[in-house]
Design a protein around this motif. Structure first.
Motif, PDB file in Angstrom:
ATOM      1  N   ILE A  51       0.854  -1.194   0.000  1.00 29.16           N
ATOM      2  CA  ILE A  51       0.000   0.000   0.000  1.00 29.16           C
ATOM      3  C   ILE A  51       0.881   1.232   0.000  1.00 29.16           C
ATOM      4  CG2 ILE A  51      -1.788   1.286   1.255  1.00 29.16           C
ATOM      5  CD1 ILE A  51      -2.660  -1.370   2.513  1.00 29.16           C
ATOM      6  N   ALA A  52       0.563   2.199  -0.847  1.00 30.46           N
ATOM      7  CA  ALA A  52       1.274   3.472  -0.869  1.00 30.46           C
ATOM      8  C   ALA A  52       0.316   4.565  -0.422  1.00 30.46           C
ATOM      9  CB  ALA A  52       1.804   3.774  -2.264  1.00 30.46           C
ATOM     10  N   ALA A  53       0.736   5.344   0.564  1.00 32.59           N
ATOM     11  CA  ALA A  53      -0.084   6.458   1.060  1.00 32.59           C
ATOM     12  C   ALA A  53       0.502   7.761   0.538  1.00 32.59           C
ATOM     13  CB  ALA A  53      -0.105   6.471   2.595  1.00 32.59           C
ATOM     14  N   ASP A  54      -0.205   8.397  -0.364  1.00 36.53           N
ATOM     15  CA  ASP A  54       0.171   9.694  -0.930  1.00 36.53           C
ATOM     16  C   ASP A  54       1.606   9.685  -1.432  1.00 36.53           C
ATOM     17  OD1 ASP A  54       0.593  12.759  -1.077  1.00 36.53           O
ATOM     18  OD2 ASP A  54      -1.525  12.568  -0.607  1.00 36.53           O
ATOM     19  N   PRO A  95     -10.531  12.926   0.653  1.00 35.89           N
ATOM     20  CA  PRO A  95     -10.580  14.394   0.680  1.00 35.89           C
ATOM     21  C   PRO A  95      -9.416  14.974   1.454  1.00 35.89           C
ATOM     22  CG  PRO A  95     -12.195  13.457   2.185  1.00 35.89           C
ATOM     23  CD  PRO A  95     -11.632  12.308   1.408  1.00 35.89           C
ATOM     24  N   SER A  96      -8.978  16.163   1.081  1.00 36.82           N
ATOM     25  CA  SER A  96      -7.895  16.832   1.804  1.00 36.82           C
ATOM     26  C   SER A  96      -8.333  17.224   3.207  1.00 36.82           C
ATOM     27  CB  SER A  96      -7.428  18.071   1.036  1.00 36.82           C
ATOM     28  OG  SER A  96      -6.919  17.711  -0.222  1.00 36.82           O
ATOM     29  N   TYR A  97      -9.615  17.590   3.340  1.00 35.70           N
ATOM     30  CA  TYR A  97     -10.144  18.017   4.638  1.00 35.70           C
ATOM     31  C   TYR A  97     -10.692  16.791   5.359  1.00 35.70           C
ATOM     32  CZ  TYR A  97     -12.666  20.813   8.099  1.00 35.70           C
ATOM     33  OH  TYR A  97     -13.107  21.366   9.279  1.00 35.70           O
ATOM     34  N   LYS A  98      -9.881  16.219   6.253  1.00 37.92           N
ATOM     35  CA  LYS A  98     -10.257  14.996   6.957  1.00 37.92           C
ATOM     36  C   LYS A  98      -9.519  14.938   8.274  1.00 37.92           C
ATOM     37  CE  LYS A  98      -6.725  12.256   4.524  1.00 37.92           C
ATOM     38  NZ  LYS A  98      -6.115  13.422   3.866  1.00 37.92           N
ATOM     39  N   ASP A  99     -10.008  14.087   9.176  1.00 41.71           N
ATOM     40  CA  ASP A  99      -9.389  13.974  10.495  1.00 41.71           C
ATOM     41  C   ASP A  99      -8.211  13.002  10.475  1.00 41.71           C
ATOM     42  OD1 ASP A  99      -9.199  14.547  13.269  1.00 41.71           O
ATOM     43  OD2 ASP A  99     -10.140  12.639  13.710  1.00 41.71           O
ATOM     44  N   ASP A 100      -8.357  11.872   9.777  1.00 46.96           N
ATOM     45  CA  ASP A 100      -7.286  10.881   9.704  1.00 46.96           C
ATOM     46  C   ASP A 100      -6.193  11.346   8.748  1.00 46.96           C
ATOM     47  OD1 ASP A 100      -8.484   9.119  11.442  1.00 46.96           O
ATOM     48  OD2 ASP A 100      -9.476   7.968   9.875  1.00 46.96           O
ATOM     49  N   THR A 101      -4.948  11.029   9.082  1.00 44.82           N
ATOM     50  CA  THR A 101      -3.864  11.272   8.146  1.00 44.82           C
ATOM     51  C   THR A 101      -3.877  10.167   7.084  1.00 44.82           C
ATOM     52  OG1 THR A 101      -2.246   9.933   9.363  1.00 44.82           O
ATOM     53  CG2 THR A 101      -2.476  12.258  10.005  1.00 44.82           C
ATOM     54  N   ASP A 102      -3.156  10.398   5.992  1.00 43.71           N
ATOM     55  CA  ASP A 102      -3.075   9.363   4.959  1.00 43.71           C
ATOM     56  C   ASP A 102      -2.411   8.108   5.509  1.00 43.71           C
ATOM     57  OD1 ASP A 102      -4.324  10.858   2.953  1.00 43.71           O
ATOM     58  OD2 ASP A 102      -2.451  11.847   2.400  1.00 43.71           O
ATOM     59  N   THR A 103      -1.459   8.271   6.423  1.00 44.08           N
ATOM     60  CA  THR A 103      -0.800   7.112   7.043  1.00 44.08           C
ATOM     61  C   THR A 103      -1.800   6.293   7.847  1.00 44.08           C
ATOM     62  OG1 THR A 103       1.285   8.330   7.201  1.00 44.08           O
ATOM     63  CG2 THR A 103       1.051   6.362   8.570  1.00 44.08           C
TER      64      THR A 103
END
Length: 267
Positions: free
Chosen positions: A35-38, A87-95
């Motif tokens: 899995i790749a996150a951003d 979405p860019s506006y979110k609570d969780d980080t991409d990680t």
């Protein structure tokens, strides 16, 4: 079941991680999912190039808001991967999203719930019901302190990685598990921290450290900048650390060879 997650931020040079992957993958073995996150995709590409022919780090799933990828056209190189935009506006980080997805994929497959387990990632494979999942996180070091802390704090949660390759060290999730650490020289550093939210308690047993577990602090970080005993280093003996009770994080050099077994040996 080996799942590798690449995330953004500073990551080790791939050649420094050769010993780590020898401890978790056989030569030529492909991780069960990648899995790749951003912007972790950019790190993944570098590792693909370095380990080509030995380990296949082709991404199974690419996710994130992609605000950190310098060249978004690289996504076109991975048409066989599942791409999830958040979405860019979110609570969780991409990680965090990537680690949640890793555990979800593993859980659903191990329970036979293929319809929710992204079967395309595994080519229709079926897994033994007692097979365990092991998640490696690569990247996320350096840069912003809050990002580093947000990942470290995950060690007190259910989505914690089993191992986090961070700079020149590996942070290992240590709960009812035993570690045999070899390849250490005198002066090489080993530390033991508590998982987030834990300040005391637990039980650890060690052999081969300059300051053995009987001297570990009962509160806070049990052992900082510990080392292998000089005589053990001279004899090439491995350090043994058993985490019998409690939630800890073992911090060992990236180049060390680590043998991990789950389940404490004795109470």
């Amino acid at each position: 079941m080996q799942i590798i997650v690449f995330t953004g931020g500073s990551s080790p040079e791939p050649e420094r991680a050769a010993a780590y992957f020898k401890s978790i993958l056989a030569d030529g073995q492909k991780p069960d999912a990648v899995i790749a996150a951003d912007s972790g995709l950019e790190t993944l590409r570098a590792w693909q190039k370095y380990f080509k022919g030995l380990y296949d780090f082709s991404p199974s799933l690419i996710l994130g808001d992609f605000d950190s990828i310098s060249d978004k056209s690289v996504l076109d190189d991975y048409k066989g991967a599942i791409i999830e935009r958040s979405p860019s506006y979110k609570d969780d980080t991409d990680t965090e999203l990537a680690l949640k997805k890793a555990r979800e994929i593993a859980r659903n497959f191990l329970q036979g719930k293929k319809e929710r387990g992204f079967p395309a990632l595994f080519g229709g494979k079926s897994w033994e019901r007692d097979k365990k999942d092991f998640v490696t996180l690569i990247g996320g070091a350096g840069g912003r302190t809050d990002h580093f802390l947000s990942i470290y704090n995950l060690f007190g949660t259910k989505i914690a990685p089993d191992a986090w390759l961070c700079g020149e060290q590996v942070l290992w999730k240590a709960e009812r598990s035993s570690f045999e650490i070899s390849g250490l020289k005198a002066g090489d550093i080993i530390s033991v921290a508590r998982a987030f939210g834990k300040n005391h308690g637990g039980k650890i047993r060690s052999q081969g450290l300059e300051w053995e577990s009987s001297l570990f602090r009962k509160k806070g970080m049990p052992s900082v900048s510990n080392t292998i005993k000089e005589e053990w280093a001279r004899q090439g003996k491995a350090v043994q650390i058993d985490f019998l009770r409690g939630s800890f994080v073992l911090i060992a050099p990236l180049f060390a060879s680590v043998r991990l077994s789950k389940g404490s040996k004795k109470k």
